[in-house]
Motif scaffolding. Structure first.
Motif, PDB file in Angstrom:
ATOM      1  N   LEU A 176       0.957  -1.190   0.137  1.00 31.20           N
ATOM      2  CA  LEU A 176      -0.192   0.002   0.174  1.00 31.20           C
ATOM      3  C   LEU A 176       0.728   1.092   0.125  1.00 31.20           C
ATOM      4  CD1 LEU A 176      -2.563  -0.719   2.431  1.00 31.20           C
ATOM      5  CD2 LEU A 176      -2.685  -0.987   0.081  1.00 31.20           C
ATOM      6  N   ALA A 177       2.025   1.421   0.482  1.00 29.11           N
ATOM      7  CA  ALA A 177       2.884   2.077   1.166  1.00 29.11           C
ATOM      8  C   ALA A 177       3.572   2.713  -0.108  1.00 29.11           C
ATOM      9  CB  ALA A 177       3.960   1.788   1.962  1.00 29.11           C
ATOM     10  N   GLY A 178       3.790   1.257  -1.234  1.00 30.87           N
ATOM     11  CA  GLY A 178       4.769   1.580  -2.452  1.00 30.87           C
ATOM     12  C   GLY A 178       2.898   2.514  -3.438  1.00 30.87           C
ATOM     13  N   MET A 179       1.737   2.192  -3.913  1.00 31.19           N
ATOM     14  CA  MET A 179       0.658   2.356  -4.457  1.00 31.19           C
ATOM     15  C   MET A 179       1.006   4.208  -4.057  1.00 31.19           C
ATOM     16  SD  MET A 179      -0.240   0.147  -6.026  1.00 31.19           S
ATOM     17  CE  MET A 179       1.463  -0.455  -6.328  1.00 31.19           C
ATOM     18  N   TRP A 180       0.680   4.105  -2.566  1.00 31.27           N
ATOM     19  CA  TRP A 180       0.459   5.634  -2.023  1.00 31.27           C
ATOM     20  C   TRP A 180       1.653   6.575  -3.027  1.00 31.27           C
ATOM     21  CZ3 TRP A 180      -3.632   8.090  -1.930  1.00 31.27           C
ATOM     22  CH2 TRP A 180      -4.394   7.456  -1.751  1.00 31.27           C
ATOM     23  N   GLU A 181       3.200   6.061  -2.759  1.00 32.74           N
ATOM     24  CA  GLU A 181       4.516   6.555  -3.467  1.00 32.74           C
ATOM     25  C   GLU A 181       4.309   6.696  -5.128  1.00 32.74           C
ATOM     26  OE1 GLU A 181       6.650   7.861  -1.754  1.00 32.74           O
ATOM     27  OE2 GLU A 181       7.062   6.981  -0.249  1.00 32.74           O
ATOM     28  N   PHE A 182       3.875   5.785  -5.262  1.00 31.78           N
ATOM     29  CA  PHE A 182       3.489   6.379  -7.000  1.00 31.78           C
ATOM     30  C   PHE A 182       2.341   7.617  -7.346  1.00 31.78           C
ATOM     31  CE2 PHE A 182       4.290   1.464  -8.337  1.00 31.78           C
ATOM     32  CZ  PHE A 182       5.811   1.746  -9.152  1.00 31.78           C
ATOM     33  N   ALA A 183       1.465   7.938  -6.326  1.00 27.94           N
ATOM     34  CA  ALA A 183       0.498   9.107  -6.544  1.00 27.94           C
ATOM     35  C   ALA A 183       0.920   9.886  -6.121  1.00 27.94           C
ATOM     36  CB  ALA A 183      -0.530   8.847  -5.473  1.00 27.94           C
ATOM     37  N   THR A 184       2.342  10.026  -5.254  1.00 25.45           N
ATOM     38  CA  THR A 184       3.229  11.239  -4.454  1.00 25.45           C
ATOM     39  C   THR A 184       3.604  11.405  -5.658  1.00 25.45           C
ATOM     40  OG1 THR A 184       4.581  10.227  -3.360  1.00 25.45           O
ATOM     41  CG2 THR A 184       3.172  11.008  -2.455  1.00 25.45           C
ATOM     42  N   GLY A 185       4.715  10.638  -6.803  1.00 27.94           N
ATOM     43  CA  GLY A 185       5.401  10.357  -7.864  1.00 27.94           C
ATOM     44  C   GLY A 185       6.925  10.446  -7.281  1.00 27.94           C
ATOM     45  N   ASN A 186       6.982   9.770  -6.912  1.00 30.98           N
ATOM     46  CA  ASN A 186       8.326   8.891  -5.812  1.00 30.98           C
ATOM     47  C   ASN A 186       8.840   7.860  -6.507  1.00 30.98           C
ATOM     48  OD1 ASN A 186      10.815   8.360  -5.201  1.00 30.98           O
ATOM     49  ND2 ASN A 186      10.048   8.804  -2.714  1.00 30.98           N
ATOM     50  N   THR A 187       8.934   7.905  -7.762  1.00 29.74           N
ATOM     51  CA  THR A 187       9.488   6.433  -8.452  1.00 29.74           C
ATOM     52  C   THR A 187      10.027   5.607  -7.472  1.00 29.74           C
ATOM     53  OG1 THR A 187       9.208   7.687 -10.937  1.00 29.74           O
ATOM     54  CG2 THR A 187      10.447   4.989 -10.677  1.00 29.74           C
ATOM     55  N   PHE A 188      11.574   5.841  -7.165  1.00 28.43           N
ATOM     56  CA  PHE A 188      12.524   5.290  -5.956  1.00 28.43           C
ATOM     57  C   PHE A 188      11.541   4.496  -5.112  1.00 28.43           C
ATOM     58  CE2 PHE A 188      14.662   4.214  -2.209  1.00 28.43           C
ATOM     59  CZ  PHE A 188      16.040   3.698  -2.834  1.00 28.43           C
ATOM     60  N   GLY A 189      10.454   4.927  -3.973  1.00 30.33           N
ATOM     61  CA  GLY A 189       9.709   4.975  -3.316  1.00 30.33           C
ATOM     62  C   GLY A 189       8.485   3.605  -3.715  1.00 30.33           C
ATOM     63  N   ALA A 190       8.456   4.192  -4.695  1.00 27.24           N
ATOM     64  CA  ALA A 190       6.862   3.149  -4.801  1.00 27.24           C
ATOM     65  C   ALA A 190       7.596   1.588  -6.067  1.00 27.24           C
ATOM     66  CB  ALA A 190       6.340   3.893  -6.737  1.00 27.24           C
ATOM     67  N   THR A 191       8.698   1.941  -6.790  1.00 26.32           N
ATOM     68  CA  THR A 191       9.361   0.836  -6.445  1.00 26.32           C
ATOM     69  C   THR A 191      10.248  -0.070  -5.231  1.00 26.32           C
ATOM     70  OG1 THR A 191      10.262   1.399  -8.720  1.00 26.32           O
ATOM     71  CG2 THR A 191      10.858  -0.988  -8.337  1.00 26.32           C
ATOM     72  N   ALA A 192      10.388   0.331  -4.386  1.00 26.33           N
ATOM     73  CA  ALA A 192      10.982  -0.084  -3.321  1.00 26.33           C
ATOM     74  C   ALA A 192      10.355  -0.630  -2.992  1.00 26.33           C
ATOM     75  CB  ALA A 192      11.922   0.416  -2.215  1.00 26.33           C
ATOM     76  N   PHE A 193       9.360  -0.084  -1.860  1.00 25.05           N
ATOM     77  CA  PHE A 193       8.439  -0.788  -1.424  1.00 25.05           C
ATOM     78  C   PHE A 193       7.897  -2.025  -2.182  1.00 25.05           C
ATOM     79  CE2 PHE A 193       8.183   3.399   1.484  1.00 25.05           C
ATOM     80  CZ  PHE A 193       8.923   3.123   2.085  1.00 25.05           C
ATOM     81  N   THR A 194       6.811  -1.252  -3.160  1.00 24.13           N
ATOM     82  CA  THR A 194       6.424  -2.227  -3.723  1.00 24.13           C
ATOM     83  C   THR A 194       7.138  -3.895  -4.385  1.00 24.13           C
ATOM     84  OG1 THR A 194       5.043  -0.618  -4.576  1.00 24.13           O
ATOM     85  CG2 THR A 194       4.953  -3.890  -5.965  1.00 24.13           C
TER      86      THR A 194
END
Length: 217
Positions: free
Chosen positions: A71-89
């Motif tokens: 879920l954190a990764g999906m929200w990172e995508f929404a904030t535009g943080n590609t690194f955080g989204a990819t890492a958390f997911t």
């Protein structure tokens, strides 16, 4: 017939502009979830309190390390943080897949137990950990312009995966304990990074993640 539009008609002719969604920072959720699950498994790996069976971590791996990070990764995508989204997911998926290894109903462990060479399960897990060591090292490279805290986190996690993979390749429990020790260190660094992102200027204090020098400096 009145020439004036009703309020309902006016609403559809001139729709109200949608409100901009203000998102919070999903980073602390992902980091704390990762840290807690990693800490528990790592304590089992060093045989804390004589524990040598890690199955209690399954619940954490499914819902905390797995679902919460996903879920954190999906929200990172929404904030535009590609690194955080990819890492958390990615690590959310890692913990879900790891839980599958330990769930009896998955049939994964039973497949090796009933095979002609059940000892090969260790090699299979070692290959699994090696793949994640490679992924983690690539994340480490991507942190080298982000923050020192994140770089230390992914460096420590890379070492953890490598040592645990070696332990499974060689079937050496002492090396596995060393990997568990590195895992504990990784969890503590992740807790620190999560707290650093959780604290803002509105709180009593903040703690630094450490900044790299600018590329243009």
């Amino acid at each position: 017939m009145s020439s004036k539009m009703s309020d309902v008609e006016a609403h559809y002719v001139h729709p109200v502009a949608p409100r901009r969604l203000k998102l919070g920072n999903p980073g602390p959720l992902g980091l704390f979830s990762f840290a807690s699950t990693t800490l528990i498994l790592s304590l089992y790996n060093v045989h804390a309190r004589g524990i040598d069976t890690p199955n209690v971590v399954v619940g954490m791996a499914l819902f905390c390390g797995g679902l919460a990070q996903l879920l954190a990764g999906m929200w990172e995508f929404a904030t535009g943080n590609t690194f955080g989204a990819t890492a958390f997911t990615s690590y959310g998926a890692f913990w879900l897949s790891f839980a599958a290894l330990l769930i009896p109903g998955s049939g994964i462990g039973e497949a090796y137990a009933s095979s002609a060479n059940p000892a090969k399960e260790g090699d299979a897990i070692a290959i699994y950990l090696t793949a994640w060591a490679i992924v983690t090292f690539l994340f480490f490279i991507a942190t080298l312009r982000k923050s020192i805290g994140l770089s230390l986190l992914f460096c420590s996690l890379t070492v953890t995966f490598v040592v645990l993979a070696i332990a499974d390749y060689r079937g050496n429990d002492n090396i596995g304990k060393t990997g568990g020790a590195f895992g504990i260190l990784t969890a503590l660094i992740a807790y620190y990074c999560g707290l650093a992102e959780l604290l803002t200027e509105d709180d009593l204090f903040t703690i630094p993640l450490g900044k790299y020098a600018s590329k243009n400096a």
